[in-house]
Each structure stands twice: as structure tokens, then as C-alpha cells.
Design a protein around this motif. Structure first.
Motif, PDB file in Angstrom:
ATOM      1  N   PRO A   1      -5.550  -1.578  -4.737  1.00 10.65           N
ATOM      2  CA  PRO A   1      -6.490  -2.361  -3.925  1.00 10.65           C
ATOM      3  C   PRO A   1      -6.317  -3.949  -4.503  1.00 10.65           C
ATOM      4  O   PRO A   1      -6.287  -4.886  -3.595  1.00 10.65           O
TER       5      PRO A   1
ATOM      6  N   VAL B   1      -3.234  -5.707  -4.232  1.00 12.31           N
ATOM      7  CA  VAL B   1      -2.896  -6.062  -2.602  1.00 12.31           C
ATOM      8  C   VAL B   1      -3.639  -7.181  -2.450  1.00 12.31           C
ATOM      9  O   VAL B   1      -3.123  -8.072  -1.789  1.00 12.31           O
TER      10      VAL B   1
ATOM     11  N   ARG C   1       0.764  -1.156   0.126  1.00 15.17           N
ATOM     12  CA  ARG C   1      -0.099   0.057   0.147  1.00 15.17           C
ATOM     13  C   ARG C   1       0.963   1.176   0.107  1.00 15.17           C
ATOM     14  O   ARG C   1       0.659   2.367  -0.591  1.00 15.17           O
TER      15      ARG C   1
END
Length: 312
Positions: free
Chosen positions: A30, A33, A24
Motif C-alpha cells: 500500500p 502504491v 495492487r
């Protein structure tokens, strides 16, 4: 002391959170990740289930083989292996391997099959849009859902935007008067401005007018909002478009097919390859070929007819 003695599966799990924080901080999306975390989590579960050394090459090879043997795509195995390799590279950079080298530094990725993804036909696209029509007398929440999905489909179809880019749009990223949407951070951290036409603009405008009555309208900058006061996530986009595709009778639908379809339609309409690369956010010609190869022969045939080179 060996690497396997230094780090157990449980210890590696505890370091996974730190790695996610690092990703991050590096401004990974997102989706990236989440995908990486899922890959490493599955790998550690595989190692633990068989009492295998999580930092042994044979364990990683067995993990990849188990994915392929289960019938999953080679691209899935490749993505999961990449997640593990990125994780151990981070462990090495953070000096968490007890002075030992990264055990997977030279491990080769599984070879990918060259898949040809057919674009959606005009009939399928019309059926998708028809599936987004709100029933007469529907309440505001149902109306918003239908208008949102139609606007998303039209935007993806016309611009070829990635699903993650669409989800990340904010209200101020869309200029209806100019017919432009700004992708603040595309793949690789690159931004770009994407044009869209009157039909897409009209669909977004209708949605925005209904959006004003949403519980989060005044407090959320997100362009797309979910049902019953919820935000609209990446997973929600996949789910809701899948529902529309099922209603339209489309088998094997995935939101990424919209990107392939947009690329094919651009070239079939006579658009330039350079223009398509700019709009779609590609920096390499090989990516263009990958997305447009399915209908290359048919486009060439249509172009040959227009050129009429045999008319001597």
C-alpha cells in the motif's frame, strides 16, 4: 499523430486509477502504491499548470528540477521521477501510447547525495521510551495508546523492522513464548522470522492485554489498533512516533532512523553482519554498509581496543 496529441493530462489522470489497480494486482505494498500515485499526480499537476506536454522529456526534467529547487531532498525527486517512469512503462505495456514508444525509457535518475544518518543515542532512546509512559489513572484508551507506542518502538529498535512491516503485523504473527515475529511480506515480497527479547515481549504482552477492551479487538486481525475504534495505519505510525520524539526532545526524527539505530546497535554489541542482514531483511551487503556507515569508525575503534593487537 504525436503522443502529446494522443494523451492529454486529463486522459492520463483517468488511466492512473487503472495503473493503481495493476500495482495492487502485482501485490505492491500500500505504501508503494500510494507513493507512486502521489508522484504521478504531482507530475500531471505540474504539466497542466504550465500547459506542458506530459509525455515530453523536457517536462519531466523540469519537474525534477522544480522539486530540487524547492529545497526537497534528491531522494524525493528521484522517487517522484521513478513513479512517472513506472507509469509510462505501464502505459507502454498496456498499449495506451498509441503505438509510440515509452518516452522516458532511458531517462536517467537524479544523482543522490551520500547522506550519513546518525543513529539515535542510548539517551535519546531512553527518552523516547519514557515519553510512552502512561500517566497514573489514565483511562483505557490512553493507556492503550502509550503501551502500543512503547511496544512498537521496542520492536523497531530491537529488530530493525521497516515501518510498513510493523504496521502490517497481525496478532497471530507474534509468538510471545518463542520471542518471534513473522514478517509475512517484506520488501520485494520476501518474508522472514524476526526474533525479539524479553523486554520487547513484555511490552507487546502489556499492550495485548489492554487491546482486549478495544472496539475492534474481536473483529480485527491487525496487531496494532488506533484510537476510538480506528485501525492503525502507516501514516498513523509516522504521526504518533513523531509526537513521541517531540516529547523526548529529539530533533529531525523519522521512524526510519530506528532501522539505522538497530543496525548500529547490533554490530556495536558484537553481532555478525550475516545475522543482521537476515534479521533486517537485506539481501545485498551494500545495503548493510549504507545503514551502518555512520558509526563504522567508532565501532572499529572499540573493536581495536578489545583486540589489543599492540600488546606485544
Amino acid at each position: 499523430m504525436s503522443v502529446s496529441d494522443a494523451l492529454t493530462v486529463e486522459e492520463l489522470r483517468s488511466l492512473l486509477l487503472s495503473w493503481q489497480l495493476s500495482l495492487r494486482a502485482d501485490r505492491k505494498s500500500p505504501q508503494t502504491v500510494k507513493s507512486y500515485a502521489e508522484g504521478v499526480t504531482q507530475y500531471l499537476a505540474y504539466a497542466e499548470a504550465g500547459s506542458r506536454d506530459p509525455l515530453a522529456r523536457d517536462t519531466l526534467r523540469g519537474f525534477v528540477t522544480s522539486i530540487l529547487d524547492s529545497g526537497r531532498e534528491a531522494s524525493t525527486a528521484r522517487a517522484r521521477q521513478l513513479a512517472v517512469r513506472r507509469f509510462t512503462a505501464w502505459l507502454d505495456d498496456e498499449d495506451e501510447l498509441g503505438g509510440q514508444p515509452d518516452p522516458f525509457v532511458s531517462v536517467k535518475a537524479p544523482k543522490l547525495d551520500t547522506k550519513v544518518i546518525e543513529p539515535l543515542t542510548d539517551e535519546q532512546l531512553k527518552a523516547l521510551l519514557k515519553a510512552c509512559q502512561s500517566p497514573p489513572g489514565a483511562d483505557r484508551s490512553i493507556k492503550l495508546r502509550h503501551q502500543r507506542d512503547e511496544a512498537i518502538l521496542r520492536l523497531m529498535l530491537e529488530t530493525g523492522m521497516r515501518a510498513g512491516e510493523v504496521v502490517a503485523l497481525e496478532v497471530n504473527d507474534v509468538d510471545l513464548a518463542a520471542g518471534m515475529a513473522t514478517v509475512r511480506r517484506g520488501k520485494g515480497g520476501k518474508g522472514r522470522v524476526v526474533p525479539f527479547g524479553p523486554n520487547t515481549g513484555q511490552a507487546i504482552d502489556r499492550y495485548l492485554r489492554t487491546r482486549r477492551g478495544h472496539l475492534l479487538a474481536a473483529t480485527s486481525a491487525d496487531l496494532w489498533l488506533g484510537d476510538r475504534g480506528k485501525r492503525f495505519s502507516y501514516d498513523a505510525l509516522h504521526k504518533t512516533l513523531g509526537i513521541r520524539a517531540e516529547a523526548a526532545g529529539i530533533v529531525g526524527f523519522h521512524p526510519h532512523r530506528m532501522r539505522h539505530t538497530a543496525a548500529h546497535r547490533w554490530l556495536a554489541a558484537g553481532g555478525s553482519e550475516g545475522g543482521l542482514m537476515a534479521v533486517a531483511g537485506w539481501t545485498r551487503p551494500d545495503m548493510l554498509m549504507r545503514y551502518t556507515k555512520a558509526q563504522a569508525a567508532s565501532r572499529a575503534a572499540e573493536e581495536a581496543k578489545r583486540l589489543g593487537l599492540g600488546e606485544l
